[in-house]
Every structure is written in C-alpha cells, then in structure tokens.
Design a protein around this motif. Structure first.
Motif, PDB file in Angstrom:
ATOM      1  N   MET A   1       0.832  -1.196   0.000  1.00  0.00           N
ATOM      2  CA  MET A   1       0.000   0.000   0.000  1.00  0.00           C
ATOM      3  C   MET A   1       0.866   1.245   0.000  1.00  0.00           C
ATOM      4  O   MET A   1       1.885   1.305   0.686  1.00  0.00           O
ATOM      5  N   LEU A   2       0.455   2.233  -0.788  1.00  0.00           N
ATOM      6  CA  LEU A   2       1.137   3.514  -0.814  1.00  0.00           C
ATOM      7  C   LEU A   2       0.184   4.594  -0.311  1.00  0.00           C
ATOM      8  O   LEU A   2      -1.022   4.529  -0.532  1.00  0.00           O
ATOM      9  N   ILE A   3       0.752   5.582   0.346  1.00  0.00           N
ATOM     10  CA  ILE A   3      -0.049   6.616   0.999  1.00  0.00           C
ATOM     11  C   ILE A   3       0.319   8.002   0.474  1.00  0.00           C
ATOM     12  O   ILE A   3       1.497   8.308   0.264  1.00  0.00           O
ATOM     13  N   THR A   4      -0.693   8.836   0.279  1.00  0.00           N
ATOM     14  CA  THR A   4      -0.510  10.250  -0.035  1.00  0.00           C
ATOM     15  C   THR A   4      -0.981  11.069   1.168  1.00  0.00           C
ATOM     16  O   THR A   4      -2.041  10.777   1.738  1.00  0.00           O
ATOM     17  N   ILE A   5      -0.194  12.057   1.558  1.00  0.00           N
ATOM     18  CA  ILE A   5      -0.584  12.937   2.670  1.00  0.00           C
ATOM     19  C   ILE A   5      -1.215  14.207   2.099  1.00  0.00           C
ATOM     20  O   ILE A   5      -0.678  14.817   1.179  1.00  0.00           O
ATOM     21  N   GLU A   6      -2.325  14.585   2.668  1.00  0.00           N
ATOM     22  CA  GLU A   6      -2.959  15.860   2.303  1.00  0.00           C
ATOM     23  C   GLU A   6      -3.145  16.676   3.572  1.00  0.00           C
ATOM     24  O   GLU A   6      -3.672  16.172   4.568  1.00  0.00           O
ATOM     25  N   GLN A  50      -4.241   4.195  -2.198  1.00  0.00           N
ATOM     26  CA  GLN A  50      -4.407   4.145  -3.650  1.00  0.00           C
ATOM     27  C   GLN A  50      -5.835   3.884  -4.091  1.00  0.00           C
ATOM     28  O   GLN A  50      -6.162   4.032  -5.258  1.00  0.00           O
ATOM     29  N   HIS A  51      -6.686   3.490  -3.131  1.00  0.00           N
ATOM     30  CA  HIS A  51      -8.089   3.247  -3.443  1.00  0.00           C
ATOM     31  C   HIS A  51      -8.963   4.416  -3.002  1.00  0.00           C
ATOM     32  O   HIS A  51     -10.177   4.283  -2.903  1.00  0.00           O
ATOM     33  N   ASP A  52      -8.303   5.562  -2.696  1.00  0.00           N
ATOM     34  CA  ASP A  52      -8.985   6.784  -2.258  1.00  0.00           C
ATOM     35  C   ASP A  52      -9.690   6.625  -0.915  1.00  0.00           C
ATOM     36  O   ASP A  52     -10.596   7.400  -0.597  1.00  0.00           O
ATOM     37  N   SER A  53      -9.280   5.629  -0.149  1.00  0.00           N
ATOM     38  CA  SER A  53      -9.779   5.505   1.227  1.00  0.00           C
ATOM     39  C   SER A  53      -8.934   6.389   2.135  1.00  0.00           C
ATOM     40  O   SER A  53      -7.713   6.484   1.959  1.00  0.00           O
ATOM     41  N   THR A  54      -9.568   7.037   3.087  1.00  0.00           N
ATOM     42  CA  THR A  54      -8.849   7.931   3.995  1.00  0.00           C
ATOM     43  C   THR A  54      -8.545   7.240   5.318  1.00  0.00           C
ATOM     44  O   THR A  54      -9.329   6.417   5.802  1.00  0.00           O
ATOM     45  N   VAL A 138      -4.673 -11.555   3.332  1.00  0.00           N
ATOM     46  CA  VAL A 138      -3.871 -10.522   2.670  1.00  0.00           C
ATOM     47  C   VAL A 138      -4.797  -9.381   2.249  1.00  0.00           C
ATOM     48  O   VAL A 138      -5.781  -9.615   1.543  1.00  0.00           O
ATOM     49  N   HIS A 139      -4.484  -8.165   2.675  1.00  0.00           N
ATOM     50  CA  HIS A 139      -5.318  -7.024   2.314  1.00  0.00           C
ATOM     51  C   HIS A 139      -4.528  -5.726   2.466  1.00  0.00           C
ATOM     52  O   HIS A 139      -3.529  -5.654   3.174  1.00  0.00           O
ATOM     53  N   HIS A 140      -4.991  -4.709   1.769  1.00  0.00           N
ATOM     54  CA  HIS A 140      -4.424  -3.358   1.851  1.00  0.00           C
ATOM     55  C   HIS A 140      -2.886  -3.356   1.764  1.00  0.00           C
ATOM     56  O   HIS A 140      -2.198  -2.854   2.648  1.00  0.00           O
ATOM     57  N   GLN A 141      -2.402  -3.946   0.693  1.00  0.00           N
ATOM     58  CA  GLN A 141      -0.972  -3.930   0.421  1.00  0.00           C
ATOM     59  C   GLN A 141      -0.734  -4.205  -1.060  1.00  0.00           C
ATOM     60  O   GLN A 141      -1.643  -4.580  -1.795  1.00  0.00           O
ATOM     61  N   THR A 142       0.503  -4.004  -1.478  1.00  0.00           N
ATOM     62  CA  THR A 142       0.876  -4.279  -2.861  1.00  0.00           C
ATOM     63  C   THR A 142       1.301  -5.739  -2.987  1.00  0.00           C
ATOM     64  O   THR A 142       2.074  -6.237  -2.173  1.00  0.00           O
ATOM     65  N   LEU A 181     -10.383  -6.178  -1.542  1.00  0.00           N
ATOM     66  CA  LEU A 181      -9.349  -6.540  -0.571  1.00  0.00           C
ATOM     67  C   LEU A 181      -8.360  -5.397  -0.329  1.00  0.00           C
ATOM     68  O   LEU A 181      -7.514  -5.501   0.566  1.00  0.00           O
ATOM     69  N   GLY A 182      -8.459  -4.346  -1.117  1.00  0.00           N
ATOM     70  CA  GLY A 182      -7.507  -3.244  -0.968  1.00  0.00           C
ATOM     71  C   GLY A 182      -6.117  -3.612  -1.463  1.00  0.00           C
ATOM     72  O   GLY A 182      -5.127  -3.025  -1.033  1.00  0.00           O
ATOM     73  N   ILE A 183      -6.041  -4.585  -2.364  1.00  0.00           N
ATOM     74  CA  ILE A 183      -4.748  -5.029  -2.897  1.00  0.00           C
ATOM     75  C   ILE A 183      -4.398  -4.244  -4.156  1.00  0.00           C
ATOM     76  O   ILE A 183      -5.209  -4.148  -5.079  1.00  0.00           O
ATOM     77  N   THR A 184      -3.207  -3.693  -4.169  1.00  0.00           N
ATOM     78  CA  THR A 184      -2.695  -3.033  -5.360  1.00  0.00           C
ATOM     79  C   THR A 184      -1.816  -4.033  -6.117  1.00  0.00           C
ATOM     80  O   THR A 184      -0.778  -4.444  -5.607  1.00  0.00           O
ATOM     81  N   PRO A 185      -2.226  -4.450  -7.311  1.00  0.00           N
ATOM     82  CA  PRO A 185      -1.463  -5.480  -8.027  1.00  0.00           C
ATOM     83  C   PRO A 185      -0.313  -4.909  -8.845  1.00  0.00           C
ATOM     84  O   PRO A 185      -0.402  -3.817  -9.403  1.00  0.00           O
ATOM     85  N   GLU A 186       0.763  -5.661  -8.877  1.00  0.00           N
ATOM     86  CA  GLU A 186       1.861  -5.413  -9.809  1.00  0.00           C
ATOM     87  C   GLU A 186       2.023  -6.678 -10.640  1.00  0.00           C
ATOM     88  O   GLU A 186       2.189  -7.762 -10.079  1.00  0.00           O
TER      89      GLU A 186
END
Length: 218
Positions: A1-6, A50-54, A138-142, A181-186
């Motif tokens: 999971m990657l995070i953006t700070i606002e 990355q799923h726009d969840s805060t 497995v959830h909320h991760q790449t 699942l909040g999984i970001t696939p590569e």
C-alpha cells in the motif's frame, strides 16, 4: 500500500493552502507527517491510500502493527493448463509470503471444467490465487503477480485491451476482488522456465493429482 498525505498549511500572516504529497510507504508517510506537525503550521492532515480511502494517523499506525503478524511481502506465481482434447483445465498457484519474521510457501492446484481456451485457464488460475490471498488474510498492500501468459499479464496491467467477452469478464471479476481486498497489483511477465512450479501444479491438476499445502521455508 502507498499513501498520499494531504494537509492544510497556514502561513505566519494567516494565509491557508492545501498541500498534497507524492505517494510513499505508510511508515514514511507517518514519519513525514510527524515532522510537518512539529512546524505548528499544519492542520486537517489526512492519509489517502491508492483506493482513495482515507486513514487517520492512529489507524495507519494500527495497520502497520497488525501487518507484522499478517502475511506481507507477497509474491504470487500462477499458471493455467488447457487440454484441447478433453477441454479440461488445470490451475496452479504458488504464493510466497512473510509472517511473524518467517517465510512461507503456499501451493495449490485445482481442476476446472467449462473453460474454452488456455487464456481463460490462465485467468482462472489468477482468480484462484486471489481467492487464496483472501483466505490468507492478505489485504491493503501491494502484491506482485508473476505469470508467463503474455495475454493475461498485458491485459491486467492495461497494456492490451480485452476484446474477448470471456476474458473481459474474468478481468472485471479479478479487479473487483482486488479492489475489495484493498490489494494493489503489480503484474510481471516471466519466462516459462521461471514459472515451472505453477506450471507443474497445473499439469498435476489435469492428471487428477491434488496439491494443497502451506509450509515454512528454511
């Protein structure tokens, strides 16, 4: 999971503006957020995945703590086999992951009927892998998915369109499951020789040999 700070920044003369960071790992985001708060000029800080969840800071800290005891650093190998004569399919997956400071490997295969091509079998194998990820927690991760099917890898990564109705349907189901699942696939295309384990599992499924095991790696 990657995070953006606002966050909202307030200058000495009271002017406010909103800043947004680049994407970064959760631990880095928390560290930078703490530094920003020390300036005394920030407010309304939000963490966005990355799923726009805060997320709030305390939620992100809890997630990182829980991640230590949950499967992480996950790599998934998948392969599907299709018998032109019998129209049967065999699905094979190998999942490597870490948990509680140890490394594990899950191997699973399954027969399948009603599929119409090798490409559809490959998609079914990828879907089976995601079902197993759900069962593992497995959830909320790449997660990195590795396969030797150029069609599946390129379509799922967005490089190629999926014109065939059956394949497009599989792609939609997979995307929906990953999003839930909040999984970001590569996705990574690898040579068949590097996918030998999943290929062998798929072949064994066609032969009626059932494989379902999870072991700790030394």
């Amino acid at each position: 999971m990657l995070i953006t700070i606002e966050w909202t920044y307030k200058s000495k003369n009271g002017i406010e503006t909103i800043f947004r960071s680049d994407e970064m790992p959760p631990a880095h985001a928390l560290a930078i957020a703490e530094d920003l708060e020390k300036t005394g000029r920030t407010s309304k800080m939000t963490f966005i995945d990355q799923h726009d969840s805060t997320w709030m800071a305390k939620e992100l800290k809890k997630y990182l703590k829980e991640l230590e005891t949950e499967p992480h650093h996950v790599q998934v190998y998948f392969d599907g086999g299709f018998d032109l004569q019998t129209k049967d399919s065999g699905l094979g997956i190998a999942i490597y992951y870490e948990q509680n400071g140890k490394s594990y490997r899950l191997r699973r295969n399954a027969p399948a009927i009603g599929l119409v091509s090798n490409n559809e079998s490959e998609y079914a194998a990828l879907h089976l892998a995601i079902v197993e990820l759900d069962l593992l927690g497995v959830h909320h991760q790449t997660v990195c998915f590795l396969g030797d099917s150029q069609v599946v890898i390129n379509q799922m990564s967005g490089e190629w369109p999926a014109y065939e109705k059956e394949l497009a349907s599989w792609a939609d189901r997979i995307d929906e499951k990953l999003n839930n699942l909040g999984i970001t696939p590569e996705y990574e295309l690898i040579p068949r020789k590097l996918n030998a384990e999943a290929d062998r599992l798929a072949t064994q499924a066609l032969q009626g040999i059932d494989i379902n095991g999870n072991i700790e790696l030394q």
